[in-house]
Motif scaffolding. Structure first.
Motif, PDB file in Angstrom:
ATOM      1  N   TYR A  56     -35.349 -80.455  68.982  1.00 27.06           N
ATOM      2  CA  TYR A  56     -34.052 -80.965  68.558  1.00 27.06           C
ATOM      3  C   TYR A  56     -34.155 -81.636  67.207  1.00 27.06           C
ATOM      4  CZ  TYR A  56     -31.993 -80.290  73.209  1.00 27.06           C
ATOM      5  OH  TYR A  56     -31.513 -79.736  74.378  1.00 27.06           O
ATOM      6  N   GLN A  57     -33.054 -81.603  66.468  1.00 24.24           N
ATOM      7  CA  GLN A  57     -32.923 -82.447  65.277  1.00 24.24           C
ATOM      8  C   GLN A  57     -32.286 -83.744  65.751  1.00 24.24           C
ATOM      9  OE1 GLN A  57     -30.282 -81.039  62.216  1.00 24.24           O
ATOM     10  NE2 GLN A  57     -31.299 -82.227  60.628  1.00 24.24           N
ATOM     11  N   SER A  58     -33.025 -84.840  65.631  1.00 34.08           N
ATOM     12  CA  SER A  58     -32.562 -86.094  66.224  1.00 34.08           C
ATOM     13  C   SER A  58     -32.895 -87.273  65.330  1.00 34.08           C
ATOM     14  CB  SER A  58     -33.230 -86.285  67.605  1.00 34.08           C
ATOM     15  OG  SER A  58     -32.962 -87.567  68.121  1.00 34.08           O
ATOM     16  N   ASN A  59     -31.917 -88.202  65.227  1.00 37.15           N
ATOM     17  CA  ASN A  59     -32.154 -89.462  64.536  1.00 37.15           C
ATOM     18  C   ASN A  59     -32.152 -90.641  65.505  1.00 37.15           C
ATOM     19  OD1 ASN A  59     -29.482 -89.718  65.207  1.00 37.15           O
ATOM     20  ND2 ASN A  59     -28.732 -89.900  63.093  1.00 37.15           N
ATOM     21  N   GLY A  60     -32.233 -90.340  66.790  1.00 35.89           N
ATOM     22  CA  GLY A  60     -32.236 -91.377  67.809  1.00 35.89           C
ATOM     23  C   GLY A  60     -30.907 -91.563  68.493  1.00 35.89           C
ATOM     24  N   THR A  61     -29.816 -91.132  67.838  1.00 39.79           N
ATOM     25  CA  THR A  61     -28.482 -91.252  68.434  1.00 39.79           C
ATOM     26  C   THR A  61     -27.768 -89.907  68.507  1.00 39.79           C
ATOM     27  OG1 THR A  61     -27.601 -91.841  66.247  1.00 39.79           O
ATOM     28  CG2 THR A  61     -28.168 -93.659  67.738  1.00 39.79           C
TER      29      THR A  61
END
Length: 306
Positions: A56-61
């Motif tokens: 996944y492409q994720s920034n934590g939120t």
């Protein structure tokens, strides 16, 4: 009839004891529940969550599925391969310096008749020292202007390198710290094996006229093969996971000029500085595969059965 009654009472008492033991056995398992929950929460769950995030492409939120794109991004990143090179460079020289040097020191200690316990404690002290505290001390000792090492070099008329401010010497500064911190462990492990070698082998060699050096080469070293294999494997695993000291000495980007950034520091930088948790997770599993491959190679080279 009396005998039958006695036997029946005995059987009943035995059955009661068995039931009590079963009840206590089940109760003891209750005390293991917190440990199992801790393992599931802090070990098993992060492993599978990191594997999921790697796709996944994720920034934590906010996150969305991108498949193998994170792995492609990591493998095509020059910063990642620079971190791999730094990790292997520091790890290789740490191992090829520390294991032979530790074995020589262990052999010297083993040959002494007095003060063995004193030398064991003396050499093992760096290993129990916090690597963060040790790295902070080394950062001061190797300071290009205020450090004691460069002060001594200036005093005797030798050139004083930049150490942690010069990319050409920064890796060697980390290697010096790694050797100092790990050599005590190597000495203790080698010393334990040296003392387990049967004395009859040396006595037979003396009768055959073998010198002390010949005994060391043809008896001591061959009997240390298993220990060397163990130290090689544990050394590689620790080297490939190196993070704490390089973070203290050079920050997450391995300053100067990313010269001491390791794979662990690369993962930290992308995950907790850049908030690219998908990239960091993918890099983590690539590092895991590298550790697995090198452990397997070490086992095969050492002719040990998995």
């Amino acid at each position: 009839m009396a005998n039958n009654s006695i036997e029946l009472n005995v059987q009943m008492e035995v059955e009661k004891v068995r039931n009590k033991r079963k009840d206590w056995g089940l109760k003891w398992y209750v005390f293991l529940i917190p440990s199992f929950l801790g393992i599931l929460l802090f070990m098993v769950y992060p492993i599978f969550e990191s594997l999921r995030l790697s796709f996944y492409q994720s920034n934590g939120t906010v996150e969305h599925f991108i498949g193998l794109a994170n792995f492609k991004s990591v493998l095509s990143s020059n910063s990642f391969w620079n971190a791999v090179w730094n990790t292997f460079f520091i790890g290789i020289f740490q191992i090829i310096i520390t294991i032979p040097l530790g074995f020589i020191f262990a052999s010297i200690i083993n040959s002494t008749k007095r003060g063995q316990n004193f030398f064991k404690v003396l050499y093992f002290l760096p290993n129990v020292t916090s690597i963060v505290a040790a790295a902070m001390i080394f950062a001061f000792v190797l300071h290009p202007e205020m450090g004691i090492v460069n002060y001594v070099l200036h005093a005797i008329g030798l050139p004083a390198p930049g150490w942690l401010s010069d990319p050409s010497t920064s890796k060697w500064a980390v290697i010096i710290l790694a050797v100092w911190h790990w050599i005590g462990f190597v000495i203790i492990i080698c010393l334990a094996n040296l003392q387990a070698i049967p004395s009859e082998m040396y006595e037979a060699a003396k009768i055959d006229g073998a010198s002390g050096l010949q005994q060391w080469f043809f008896i001591t070293i061959p009997n240390m093969a298993g220990t060397f294999a163990f130290l090689l494997i544990t050394g590689w695993i620790g080297a490939l996971q190196r993070f704490n000291e390089v973070y203290v000495l050079g920050g997450p980007n391995g300053s100067p000029a990313r010269s001491i950034q390791t794979m662990g520091a690369f993962i930290y930088e992308r995950g907790f500085t850049g908030f690219e948790f998908g990239i960091a997770s993918a890099a983590t599993y690539i590092m895991f595969i590298l550790i697995l491959v090198f452990t397997f190679i070490n086992l095969k080279v050492s002719k040990m059965k998995i």
